[in-house]
Structure formats: C-alpha cells, structure tokens
Write an enzyme that holds these catalytic residues in place. Structure first.
Site, PDB file in Angstrom:
ATOM      1  NE  ARG A 230    -144.532  43.495  86.736  1.00 63.24           N
ATOM      2  CZ  ARG A 230    -143.908  44.117  85.735  1.00 63.24           C
ATOM      3  NH1 ARG A 230    -142.911  44.947  85.984  1.00 63.24           N
ATOM      4  NH2 ARG A 230    -144.287  43.917  84.482  1.00 63.24           N
ATOM      5  CD  GLU A 259    -145.771  49.701  89.949  1.00 64.05           C
ATOM      6  OE1 GLU A 259    -146.128  49.775  88.756  1.00 64.05           O
ATOM      7  OE2 GLU A 259    -144.683  49.242  90.301  1.00 64.05           O
ATOM      8  CG  HIS A 277    -143.231  50.719  86.749  1.00 63.59           C
ATOM      9  ND1 HIS A 277    -144.009  49.635  87.066  1.00 63.59           N
ATOM     10  CD2 HIS A 277    -142.385  50.272  85.772  1.00 63.59           C
ATOM     11  CE1 HIS A 277    -143.667  48.594  86.316  1.00 63.59           C
ATOM     12  NE2 HIS A 277    -142.672  48.971  85.519  1.00 63.59           N
TER      13      HIS A 277
HETATM   14  C1  8YV Z   1    -143.530  48.867  81.655  1.00 61.95           C
HETATM   15  C2  8YV Z   1    -142.492  46.725  82.590  1.00 61.95           C
HETATM   16  O1  8YV Z   1    -143.554  49.859  82.626  1.00 61.95           O
HETATM   17  O2  8YV Z   1    -141.963  45.549  80.644  1.00 61.95           O
HETATM   18  C3  8YV Z   1    -142.357  45.491  81.781  1.00 61.95           C
HETATM   19  O3  8YV Z   1    -142.645  44.414  82.311  1.00 61.95           O
HETATM   20  O4  8YV Z   1    -142.660  46.688  83.753  1.00 61.95           O
HETATM   21  C4  8YV Z   1    -142.311  48.058  81.970  1.00 61.95           C
HETATM   22  O5  8YV Z   1    -141.473  48.046  80.903  1.00 61.95           O
HETATM   23  C5  8YV Z   1    -144.869  48.268  81.627  1.00 61.95           C
HETATM   24  O6  8YV Z   1    -144.942  47.182  80.796  1.00 61.95           O
HETATM   25  C6  8YV Z   1    -145.873  49.306  81.171  1.00 61.95           C
HETATM   26  O7  8YV Z   1    -147.115  48.785  81.068  1.00 61.95           O
END
Ligand code: 8YV
Length: 311
Positions: A230, A259, A277
């Site tokens: 993150r 983001e 991302h």
């Molecule tokens: C996705 C993520 O981009 O799973 C996560 O925590 O950061 C990613 O797999 C995200 O969940 C999309 O909303």
C-alpha cells in the site's frame, strides 16, 4: 426474495453480473446524494466493498442492520476493523487466490527496476539504439539480497520466484517465522542488510509511514525499493526526494498514497518504474477474487459460515 446489498464501487463485469443476478444491488458509487442513499437503504444487511473508499463506524452506523462487509481484495485497510468488531459486523477478504499474480508483479518490478527494461524499451522506441549505440549497462538481480518486509502468504510466493532468479532472501515480520531465511529484527536492519527492499506488509495505521528516511538511509545509494503493498506504508514525499537526490538507486512502485493520483514529479524520474496498481489485475485472478467475495456473501445469507473471515 434476493438479499439486498450495497456496492461501494464498480467491480469488473463478471463479478457485477453475478452479484446482480443473486442479490438486489444498490450502487453507492452512482448515488448523487450519499446521505439520502444511505437513509433509503438503511435496512441493508450486506456491503460489497471495492477499492479505497473508507468504510468506518460512521458509515456502519448509517446501516444499522449491516451484518457483513465482503471486500474484493486481500487488503482490508480501507475498512475500520475495530469499528466492525465492536458492532458485531463480519468482515471478509479474498486471500490466496491473488498470491501468484501479485508475486509475478513484484518480481517483474524487481527485474524492471534493476535492469531498467521499461527505460531501455523507451530508448529503442525513440530510435536511440541506432543513433547513440547500446543502452547503458544496468545491474543484475542474481546474487543480490531481497529483503522481504512482510513475509506472509504473498511474501513467501515472491521469495520462491526471487530464489529462482538467484537472489538471496532475508525478511522482517512482527514475529519470526519457521522458515530457512535469515530474520532481521526491524525494517531499518533489513534495509541495511539487503539490496532490494520488498514491501508486502498490510496497509493501515500500524504500518503508516514505515518506510521512512531512516529506512531509506539504511537502504542507501546502491539499494532499491519495491512496493506492492500500500502507498501508505511509504513516506511518499521522502521517497520522491531520495529518488531525485539519488540517495537510493531506484524504486519500483505498484501502489501510491492517494490512488489514482500519483505525484507528477515521479513521471520524470529515470530511476523509478511506475505501475498503476496492477498487482492482481488479470482476468483470471480478478474472477477468482470476485467469486470468493460473492461466495462469502452467499454463505452468510444462507446461514453458513463464511470462507475467509478477517473479523
Ligand atoms: C486490488 C489489492 O487491486 O487485494 C488487494 O488488496 O490491492 C488488489 O488486489 C484491489 O483489491 C482492487 O480493488
């Protein structure tokens, strides 16, 4: 009667289609007036969350019948887990199904950052190969040490891939694990002992700003940072300054503090590789994540235990 749920954002087409066929879906993200929307749907028992929208006690209180928050994604940092716990609301996520894809992205970032593949491709496309000669030499991944900050489910899969490239592995977690890799007691020590620092920790208040000046100083001018966790884990303005001043060698980033807004100062840096991302962003993995998110909702409303409960 289909159970009613609220969706916080638009999911991908397949997930949306299944959600809409099995549940009566109310789209929070399309509501022009959020307050009126929440008043109108105050009886809803399920929330399907996508993306960074903050789900806190205030939102939970606006939905007093809420029983389950089913998140699309393994990271649940946008959800206030203490607020959910104290209200007896179940929170689920989508672990494991995305490990391989996120690890592929992490390894790609290591290789792209050290070997400057995107920069060398841009060099070719700009016609410089012919006019200026070969692209300058870069540095090898093999033989270098990858320091994994957060050796969890995804971290272990990244380690496997890095070993296949001839890298050595060290790690730091809050507690030591039963693994063969050397353990460092904190992030600064790990940064000092590795060439490439791989951030795979959960987001949220406990890891906010963990990658600080101290950690980047320990990584040093020959060290690289890769972040697939993150953006909040890294002090972004400090990272930007360290990249500009070449106080670290480079960074490969898939995640950012705010983001999809990425500070434009990053765009001109030759020592940064920037992905939007895309860690888990394949058709197959996103389908598997959606299926798990939906299965948790399905089970909850059928009176069965959910599969992947966080709270
Ligand atoms: C996705 C993520 O981009 O799973 C996560 O925590 O950061 C990613 O797999 C995200 O969940 C999309 O909303």
């Amino acid at each position: 009667m289909k159970p009613e749920i609220i969706l916080t954002a638009q999911g991908h087409a397949g997930t949306m289609a299944t959600l809409q066929s099995e549940f009566t879906c109310h789209k929070f993200f399309e509501a022009p007036d959020k307050k009126t929307f929440l008043e109108k749907h105050a009886g809803v028992r399920g929330l399907a969350t996508f993306g960074p929208l903050s789900v806190d006690g205030k939102l939970m209180d606006a939905l007093p019948k809420l029983e389950i928050i089913s998140n699309f994604g393994v990271g649940v940092d946008a959800i206030n887990l203490d607020d959910a716990r104290s209200r007896g609301i179940i929170v689920t996520n989508t672990p494991d199904v995305l490990n391989d894809c996120v690890a592929d992205t992490a390894l790609a970032l290591v290789l792209m950052t050290l070997r400057k593949f995107p920069q060398s491709e841009a060099y070719l496309r700009a016609g410089h190969w012919l006019s200026r000669g070969p692209y300058p030499l870069t540095t090898s991944a093999g033989g270098k040490t990858l320091g994994i900050l957060g050796l969890g489910r995804i971290g272990e899969v990244i380690a496997k891939r890095a070993l296949a490239c001839g890298m050595k592995i060290r790690y730091h977690n809050r507690s030591k694990k039963e693994v063969a890799f050397p353990y460092d007691p904190d992030a600064v020590t790990l940064a000092r002992n590795c060439d490439v620092l791989m951030v795979v920790t959960p987001g949220g208040p406990q890891t906010q700003g963990l990658i600080s000046e101290k950690v980047l100083d320990a990584l040093g001018p020959e060290g690289y940072l890769v972040n697939v966790a993150r953006g909040s884990v890294v002090d972004e303005p400090v990272l930007l300054r360290y990249l500009k001043e070449k106080r670290i060698a480079g960074a490969g980033l898939d995640v950012y503090a705010d983001e999809p807004r990425v500070p434009p100062e990053f765009f001109g840096l030759d020592n940064a590789v920037l992905l939007p991302h895309v860690g888990s962003a394949t058709v197959e993995t996103r389908k598997a994540m959606g299926d798990l998110q939906i299965e948790n909702l399905r089970r909850h409303f059928a009176g069965q235990p959910v599969l992947t409960r966080v709270v």
